[in-house]
Design a protein around this motif. Structure first.
Motif, PDB file in Angstrom:
ATOM      1  N   GLY A 314       0.818  -1.218   0.000  1.00 28.93           N
ATOM      2  CA  GLY A 314       0.000   0.000   0.000  1.00 28.93           C
ATOM      3  C   GLY A 314       0.847   1.261   0.000  1.00 28.93           C
ATOM      4  N   ASP A 315       0.174   2.366  -0.228  1.00 27.24           N
ATOM      5  CA  ASP A 315       0.795   3.692  -0.272  1.00 27.24           C
ATOM      6  C   ASP A 315       1.205   4.122   1.145  1.00 27.24           C
ATOM      7  OD1 ASP A 315       1.330   6.371  -0.569  1.00 27.24           O
ATOM      8  OD2 ASP A 315      -0.715   6.942  -1.182  1.00 27.24           O
ATOM      9  N   THR A 316       2.473   4.491   1.333  1.00 25.00           N
ATOM     10  CA  THR A 316       2.945   4.856   2.680  1.00 25.00           C
ATOM     11  C   THR A 316       2.998   6.376   2.891  1.00 25.00           C
ATOM     12  OG1 THR A 316       5.215   4.618   1.873  1.00 25.00           O
ATOM     13  CG2 THR A 316       4.278   2.743   3.045  1.00 25.00           C
ATOM     14  N   SER A 317       2.282   7.123   2.049  1.00 30.48           N
ATOM     15  CA  SER A 317       2.262   8.583   2.246  1.00 30.48           C
ATOM     16  C   SER A 317       1.656   8.922   3.600  1.00 30.48           C
ATOM     17  CB  SER A 317       1.383   9.267   1.201  1.00 30.48           C
ATOM     18  OG  SER A 317       1.726   8.843  -0.070  1.00 30.48           O
ATOM     19  N   CYS A 318       2.131  10.045   4.179  1.00 32.43           N
ATOM     20  CA  CYS A 318       1.615  10.475   5.485  1.00 32.43           C
ATOM     21  C   CYS A 318       0.415  11.386   5.305  1.00 32.43           C
ATOM     22  CB  CYS A 318       2.693  11.241   6.238  1.00 32.43           C
ATOM     23  SG  CYS A 318       4.071  10.200   6.673  1.00 32.43           S
ATOM     24  N   ARG A 319      -0.465  11.327   6.307  1.00 32.41           N
ATOM     25  CA  ARG A 319      -1.601  12.258   6.334  1.00 32.41           C
ATOM     26  C   ARG A 319      -1.260  13.366   7.324  1.00 32.41           C
ATOM     27  NH1 ARG A 319      -5.703   7.313   7.419  1.00 32.41           N
ATOM     28  NH2 ARG A 319      -6.042   6.632   5.272  1.00 32.41           N
ATOM     29  N   GLY A 320      -0.331  14.204   6.982  1.00 33.46           N
ATOM     30  CA  GLY A 320       0.108  15.268   7.891  1.00 33.46           C
ATOM     31  C   GLY A 320       1.176  14.765   8.841  1.00 33.46           C
ATOM     32  N   LEU A 321       1.222  15.362  10.034  1.00 29.12           N
ATOM     33  CA  LEU A 321       2.229  15.001  11.040  1.00 29.12           C
ATOM     34  C   LEU A 321       1.550  14.189  12.122  1.00 29.12           C
ATOM     35  CD1 LEU A 321       3.448  18.643  11.189  1.00 29.12           C
ATOM     36  CD2 LEU A 321       5.040  16.784  10.681  1.00 29.12           C
ATOM     37  N   SER A 322       2.266  13.185  12.638  1.00 27.91           N
ATOM     38  CA  SER A 322       1.661  12.315  13.648  1.00 27.91           C
ATOM     39  C   SER A 322       2.495  12.230  14.915  1.00 27.91           C
ATOM     40  CB  SER A 322       1.511  10.900  13.103  1.00 27.91           C
ATOM     41  OG  SER A 322       0.663  10.886  11.999  1.00 27.91           O
ATOM     42  N   ALA A 323       1.787  11.973  15.994  1.00 27.96           N
ATOM     43  CA  ALA A 323       2.447  11.662  17.261  1.00 27.96           C
ATOM     44  C   ALA A 323       1.730  10.466  17.868  1.00 27.96           C
ATOM     45  CB  ALA A 323       2.366  12.849  18.217  1.00 27.96           C
ATOM     46  N   MET A 324       2.427   9.740  18.708  1.00 32.21           N
ATOM     47  CA  MET A 324       1.807   8.596  19.388  1.00 32.21           C
ATOM     48  C   MET A 324       2.188   8.640  20.861  1.00 32.21           C
ATOM     49  SD  MET A 324       2.252   4.923  20.356  1.00 32.21           S
ATOM     50  CE  MET A 324       3.888   5.310  20.638  1.00 32.21           C
ATOM     51  N   ILE A 325       1.174   8.548  21.709  1.00 30.89           N
ATOM     52  CA  ILE A 325       1.426   8.490  23.157  1.00 30.89           C
ATOM     53  C   ILE A 325       1.104   7.079  23.612  1.00 30.89           C
ATOM     54  CG2 ILE A 325       0.766   9.415  25.417  1.00 30.89           C
ATOM     55  CD1 ILE A 325      -0.351  11.899  23.973  1.00 30.89           C
ATOM     56  N   ASN A 326       2.060   6.426  24.229  1.00 30.81           N
ATOM     57  CA  ASN A 326       1.789   5.090  24.771  1.00 30.81           C
ATOM     58  C   ASN A 326       1.088   5.202  26.113  1.00 30.81           C
ATOM     59  OD1 ASN A 326       2.472   2.949  23.170  1.00 30.81           O
ATOM     60  ND2 ASN A 326       4.515   2.650  24.031  1.00 30.81           N
ATOM     61  N   LEU A 327       0.140   4.336  26.345  1.00 34.67           N
ATOM     62  CA  LEU A 327      -0.534   4.304  27.642  1.00 34.67           C
ATOM     63  C   LEU A 327       0.039   3.119  28.411  1.00 34.67           C
ATOM     64  CD1 LEU A 327      -4.094   5.021  26.234  1.00 34.67           C
ATOM     65  CD2 LEU A 327      -2.484   6.652  27.259  1.00 34.67           C
ATOM     66  N   VAL A 328       0.838   3.439  29.411  1.00 29.66           N
ATOM     67  CA  VAL A 328       1.584   2.400  30.130  1.00 29.66           C
ATOM     68  C   VAL A 328       1.106   2.339  31.575  1.00 29.66           C
ATOM     69  CG1 VAL A 328       3.898   1.571  30.764  1.00 29.66           C
ATOM     70  CG2 VAL A 328       3.581   2.864  28.642  1.00 29.66           C
ATOM     71  N   GLY A 329       0.472   1.238  31.931  1.00 32.75           N
ATOM     72  CA  GLY A 329       0.063   1.013  33.319  1.00 32.75           C
ATOM     73  C   GLY A 329      -0.958   1.998  33.853  1.00 32.75           C
ATOM     74  N   ILE A 330      -1.718   2.660  32.959  1.00 30.12           N
ATOM     75  CA  ILE A 330      -2.747   3.580  33.469  1.00 30.12           C
ATOM     76  C   ILE A 330      -4.111   3.237  32.880  1.00 30.12           C
ATOM     77  CG2 ILE A 330      -1.303   5.593  33.990  1.00 30.12           C
ATOM     78  CD1 ILE A 330      -2.238   6.749  31.251  1.00 30.12           C
ATOM     79  N   LYS A 331      -5.133   3.499  33.676  1.00 29.19           N
ATOM     80  CA  LYS A 331      -6.493   3.240  33.212  1.00 29.19           C
ATOM     81  C   LYS A 331      -7.028   4.518  32.577  1.00 29.19           C
ATOM     82  CE  LYS A 331     -10.547   0.715  34.268  1.00 29.19           C
ATOM     83  NZ  LYS A 331     -10.649   0.625  32.815  1.00 29.19           N
ATOM     84  N   VAL A 332      -7.666   4.382  31.432  1.00 30.85           N
ATOM     85  CA  VAL A 332      -8.178   5.570  30.738  1.00 30.85           C
ATOM     86  C   VAL A 332      -9.663   5.374  30.439  1.00 30.85           C
ATOM     87  CG1 VAL A 332      -7.989   6.931  28.610  1.00 30.85           C
ATOM     88  CG2 VAL A 332      -5.929   6.019  29.671  1.00 30.85           C
ATOM     89  N   ASP A 333     -10.426   6.426  30.689  1.00 34.47           N
ATOM     90  CA  ASP A 333     -11.844   6.383  30.349  1.00 34.47           C
ATOM     91  C   ASP A 333     -11.974   6.735  28.854  1.00 34.47           C
ATOM     92  OD1 ASP A 333     -14.537   6.624  30.079  1.00 34.47           O
ATOM     93  OD2 ASP A 333     -14.740   8.416  31.346  1.00 34.47           O
ATOM     94  N   PRO A 334     -12.454   5.801  28.046  1.00 37.89           N
ATOM     95  CA  PRO A 334     -12.494   6.065  26.596  1.00 37.89           C
ATOM     96  C   PRO A 334     -13.539   7.099  26.185  1.00 37.89           C
ATOM     97  CG  PRO A 334     -13.111   3.769  27.103  1.00 37.89           C
ATOM     98  CD  PRO A 334     -12.945   4.476  28.398  1.00 37.89           C
ATOM     99  N   LYS A 335     -14.540   7.338  27.021  1.00 38.90           N
ATOM    100  CA  LYS A 335     -15.670   8.205  26.650  1.00 38.90           C
ATOM    101  C   LYS A 335     -15.253   9.575  26.102  1.00 38.90           C
ATOM    102  CE  LYS A 335     -20.231   7.592  26.829  1.00 38.90           C
ATOM    103  NZ  LYS A 335     -20.252   6.854  25.664  1.00 38.90           N
ATOM    104  N   PRO A 336     -14.450  10.333  26.861  1.00 38.10           N
ATOM    105  CA  PRO A 336     -14.111  11.687  26.377  1.00 38.10           C
ATOM    106  C   PRO A 336     -13.317  11.681  25.068  1.00 38.10           C
ATOM    107  CG  PRO A 336     -13.405  11.363  28.660  1.00 38.10           C
ATOM    108  CD  PRO A 336     -13.854  10.046  28.165  1.00 38.10           C
ATOM    109  N   PHE A 337     -12.781  10.542  24.687  1.00 40.36           N
ATOM    110  CA  PHE A 337     -11.974  10.481  23.467  1.00 40.36           C
ATOM    111  C   PHE A 337     -12.802  10.187  22.210  1.00 40.36           C
ATOM    112  CE2 PHE A 337      -8.748  10.002  26.687  1.00 40.36           C
ATOM    113  CZ  PHE A 337      -7.658  10.677  26.160  1.00 40.36           C
ATOM    114  N   GLU A 338     -14.106   9.958  22.431  1.00 44.11           N
ATOM    115  CA  GLU A 338     -14.933   9.600  21.273  1.00 44.11           C
ATOM    116  C   GLU A 338     -15.110  10.797  20.336  1.00 44.11           C
ATOM    117  OE1 GLU A 338     -18.508   7.905  22.893  1.00 44.11           O
ATOM    118  OE2 GLU A 338     -17.403   6.165  23.646  1.00 44.11           O
TER     119      GLU A 338
END
Ligand code: AMP
Length: 384
Positions: A314-338
């Motif tokens: 597949g095409d590996t072009s980027c859709r702008g700039l990206s960042a990734m935050i790992n969630l390590v050992g923490i509980k996150v409420d998914p609701k606000p992220f919807e």
């Protein structure tokens, strides 16, 4: 859509995200894991004991390709599976090399790829001799002017199985040697020089069974306690980035072509004054490439499946700039992220434990400013 089944050893988040990517391509991932595997939400679950011949037969029924998310476990089955005329990708010979720091470093050296200076610690060495060896390597600065890191040949990840000794620190070599000593015979250890790096990065690439090759821009990686916390891609604000990208892609391509590699591969590197030095090769999809799910036209997971089933990459072009935050050992409420724009939560559905990777957030923006703003918003949401 093709309607292909690929068998995969492992039921963690990598298998889960492969399973998600497969749906788009008409590929079902048959994942062998334990009953509570998070991958099962997106894969065809297989929980039976593979050491039973009948179970093994049903695991490989109707499949043409076999892959794995964990090298160690995958290799246990690779030979038996290839005996059944099933393609094993990535190739087991290379996975063995990448899973042993001594073979890996020798391989890099043989191919002329820069890596930290290293030597094998003689498995027959005595405890007192080990004490002297380490003290000597540090005082003579034979491997590096900054110090050394002892690493186990197998089984170390996220900083486990590593001992750093820095020049100029008041080190009790006797105590360190006593700590390391049990690992010297088994699994064995190498000692390598500490590298003075300005940043850590990785290149994610893929080669298909037809020989096609594709790569993404470099990701910049930030670790805390040796666990990956953040990645950014493409990297910005680095003057010699084009040269580094060229070197990284060449390294990935040489590794792939020399080893007849098939699948997604990650090469983790240090950026030094002399360009890149390779730290580690991961013969699989990699945490530092998770941003490709939303940040690229084709994700590393989709690409892996395309590569191992002989589809066009597949095409590996980027859709702008990206960042990734790992969630390590923490509980996150998914609701606000919807339904947020440019902020995407991936919650793996695993039990939260200290130092365990339980999810990640990808953030995509059109500009550095937009990306920064969204990263800050995501971090804010995590802290409340
Ligand atoms: P690894 O398990 O080899 O990926 O190492 C984990 C982390 O330890 C790396 O991401 C680096 O931050 C650090 N590290 C490993 N090897 C070296 C080295 N030779 N010099 C400096 N830092 C290192």
């Amino acid at each position: 859509l093709k309607n292909i089944t690929v068998a995969c050893i492992g039921g963690g988040q990598l298998a889960q995200m492969l399973g998600q990517a497969g749906k788009k391509l008409g590929i079902t991932l048959r994942s062998s894991g334990s009953i509570d595997s998070c991958a099962f939400s997106d894969c065809e679950p297989f929980t039976k004991d593979l050491s039973d011949d009948e179970n093994f037969k049903s695991f490989i029924e109707d499949i043409s390709t076999f892959t794995f998310e964990s090298e160690h476990e995958g290799l246990e089955w690779a030979t038996k599976i290839s005996e059944n005329s099933i393609d094993v990708y990535p190739p087991a010979e290379f996975v063995k090399i990448a899973g042993d720091r001594l073979l890996e470093k020798n391989h890099l050296k043989d191919l002329g790829i820069p890596t930290a200076p290293f030597e094998l610690i003689d498995p027959e060495i005595g405890a007192a001799e080990l004490d002297r060896l380490l003290a000597n390597l540090v005082s003579t600065q034979a491997l590096s002017p900054y110090g050394v890191v002892v690493k186990t040949r197998h089984g170390g990840y996220d900083g486990k199985g590593q001992w750093v000794i820095k020049v100029g620190e008041d080190t009790d070599f006797g105590r360190v040697a006593t700590e390391i000593f049990p690992a010297i015979k088994s699994p064995g250890c190498i000692v390598e020089g500490l590298v003075d790096f300005s940043l850590e990065c990785s290149v994610i690439a893929a080669r298909s069974s037809t020989g096609e090759f594709a790569s993404w821009p470099l990701s910049q990686n930030e670790h805390e306690d040796s666990i990956l916390r953040f990645s950014y891609s493409p990297i910005f604000g680095l003057e010699n980035l084009p040269e580094l990208e060229t070197q990284a892609i060449k390294i990935a391509r040489v590794l792939c072509e020399e080893n007849n590699y098939v699948g997604t591969i990650a090469v983790e590197c240090f950026v030094t004054d002399d360009g890149l030095a390779v730290n580690e090769i991961a013969p699989r999809v990699h945490n530092s490439g998770h941003w490709t799910i939303e940040g690229s036209e084709t994700s590393q997971f989709e690409q892996h499946l395309r590569a191992i089933t002989g589809m066009k990459l597949g095409d590996t072009s980027c859709r702008g700039l990206s960042a990734m935050i790992n969630l390590v050992g923490i509980k996150v409420d998914p609701k606000p992220f919807e339904n947020l724009e440019g902020i995407y939560l991936h919650w793996y559905g695993k039990i939260v434990r200290k130092d365990r990777k339980v999810g990640h957030i990808t953030i995509v923006g059109e500009s550095v400013e937009e990306l920064d703003k969204r990263v800050e918003a995501a971090l804010e949401m995590l802290s409340t």
